[in-house]
Design an enzyme around this catalytic site. Structure first.
Site, PDB file in Angstrom:
ATOM      1  N   TYR A  31      -4.514  68.122 -20.626  1.00 19.01           N
ATOM      2  CA  TYR A  31      -3.433  67.802 -19.696  1.00 19.01           C
ATOM      3  C   TYR A  31      -2.296  68.799 -19.853  1.00 19.01           C
ATOM      4  CZ  TYR A  31      -0.315  65.956 -23.328  1.00 19.01           C
ATOM      5  OH  TYR A  31       0.510  65.841 -24.421  1.00 19.01           O
ATOM      6  N   LYS A 147      -4.149  70.902 -26.238  1.00 18.81           N
ATOM      7  CA  LYS A 147      -3.396  69.838 -25.555  1.00 18.81           C
ATOM      8  C   LYS A 147      -4.377  68.817 -24.984  1.00 18.81           C
ATOM      9  CE  LYS A 147       0.882  69.410 -22.870  1.00 18.81           C
ATOM     10  NZ  LYS A 147       1.667  68.871 -23.980  1.00 18.81           N
ATOM     11  N   GLU A 179       5.691  69.188 -36.658  1.00 17.84           N
ATOM     12  CA  GLU A 179       6.430  69.018 -35.406  1.00 17.84           C
ATOM     13  C   GLU A 179       6.853  67.571 -35.268  1.00 17.84           C
ATOM     14  OE1 GLU A 179       3.820  70.261 -32.236  1.00 17.84           O
ATOM     15  OE2 GLU A 179       2.094  69.226 -33.078  1.00 17.84           O
TER      16      GLU A 179
END
Length: 280
Positions: A31, A147, A179
């Site tokens: 995505y 992703k 992250e």
């Protein structure tokens, strides 16, 4: 609401997805989420380049060219008449029945594309006042640079942070920050801007890419280097970045204020410069 379904713009009620679709069964797909400013997709080329790289990594043959995808997404934006917002699209590997773990060949399945647009305004309050975060062990898989539709690890980390009363999670693997739950993380220590280098442990962010260019062009000291959790007490500023929030300060970590609980000077500077770059 209009939806992009393969190469057609249709009403949402017309979309029909098969129960054997591998996105539903395995999270087997990719995505992208882009911002729309003044009716135009922002940094589409960079988003497509990431999509193509990820598709190659999972051995998925995209069913469209770059220009075909852009043309269809532009039609979707026009159909929804959105001037400022977010556009999300995903590509499933497609349908293989009966259900089978093996990756089917491109002759056996046809990938399925869906996309939608929602109005969205810049999150001024978040950018001005920031968010709280807590440390959460990074238990995700080792292909975070893809992703993927499989976001359960990210979702669980965010939920853990929320259950602790925080807005977000700063993920930690082997003693180093990677992250946030859905963003790249940045730290300022001794006036130097740090962010984790690209690789399999983090998603190569599109906003991160632009912020690195801006920071270096403005003469800031930048290091793409993992920050150890042991240096948390030395962190002068912290912020996260993604395509939707742009730049959002983190004002406390595990209940301890960062920069007195206020947005830092470098963070504010990059916020402003990034918005200037958008408005060029």
């Amino acid at each position: 609401m209009h939806i992009l379904w393969n190469d057609q713009i249709v009403e949402r009620s017309e979309v029909k997805l098969d129960i054997e679709d591998r996105a539903y069964q395995f999270g087997d797909g990719l995505y992208e989420a882009l911002r729309i400013y003044d009716g135009e997709m922002f940094m589409f080329d960079e988003h497509f380049a990431r999509l193509k790289r990820c598709a190659d990594e999972i051995r998925l043959k995209l069913p469209f060219t770059k220009s075909e995808l852009k043309n269809n997404l532009d039609k979707l934006i026009a159909a929804e008449n959105v001037d400022g917002g977010e556009i999300y699209f995903q590509v499933s590997r497609g349908v293989l029945a009966p259900r089978n773990h093996r990756i089917p060949s491109s002759e056996e399945v046809k990938p399925v594309l869906t996309g939608n647009v929602i109005p969205y305004e810049r999150p001024i309050d978040k950018q001005k006042h920031g968010e709280t975060a807590c440390l959460v062990e990074d238990k995700r898989w080792l292909h975070c640079n893809i992703k993927s539709l499989s976001l359960l690890g990210n979702i669980l980390s965010l939920d853990e942070a929320r259950q602790k009363g925080c807005d977000d999670a700063l993920l930690v693997r082997d003693g180093f920050f990677t992250e946030a739950s859905a963003s790249n993380a940045w730290f300022v220590i001794d006036g130097i801007l740090y962010t984790h280098p690209d690789g399999n442990l983090v998603l190569p962010g599109i906003t991160k890419l632009r912020l690195l260019e801006i920071a270096r062009s403005e003469g800031l000291s930048v290091k793409e280097e993992a920050v150890p959790v042991s240096k948390l007490e030395q962190v002068e500023e912290c912020f996260v970045s993604n395509s939707i929030w742009e730049v959002a300060p983190v004002v406390s970590v595990d209940g301890k204020p960062i920069n007195g609980g206020k947005i830092g000077k470098i963070t504010k500077f990059l916020q402003e410069k990034y918005i200037e770059w958008i408005n060029k």
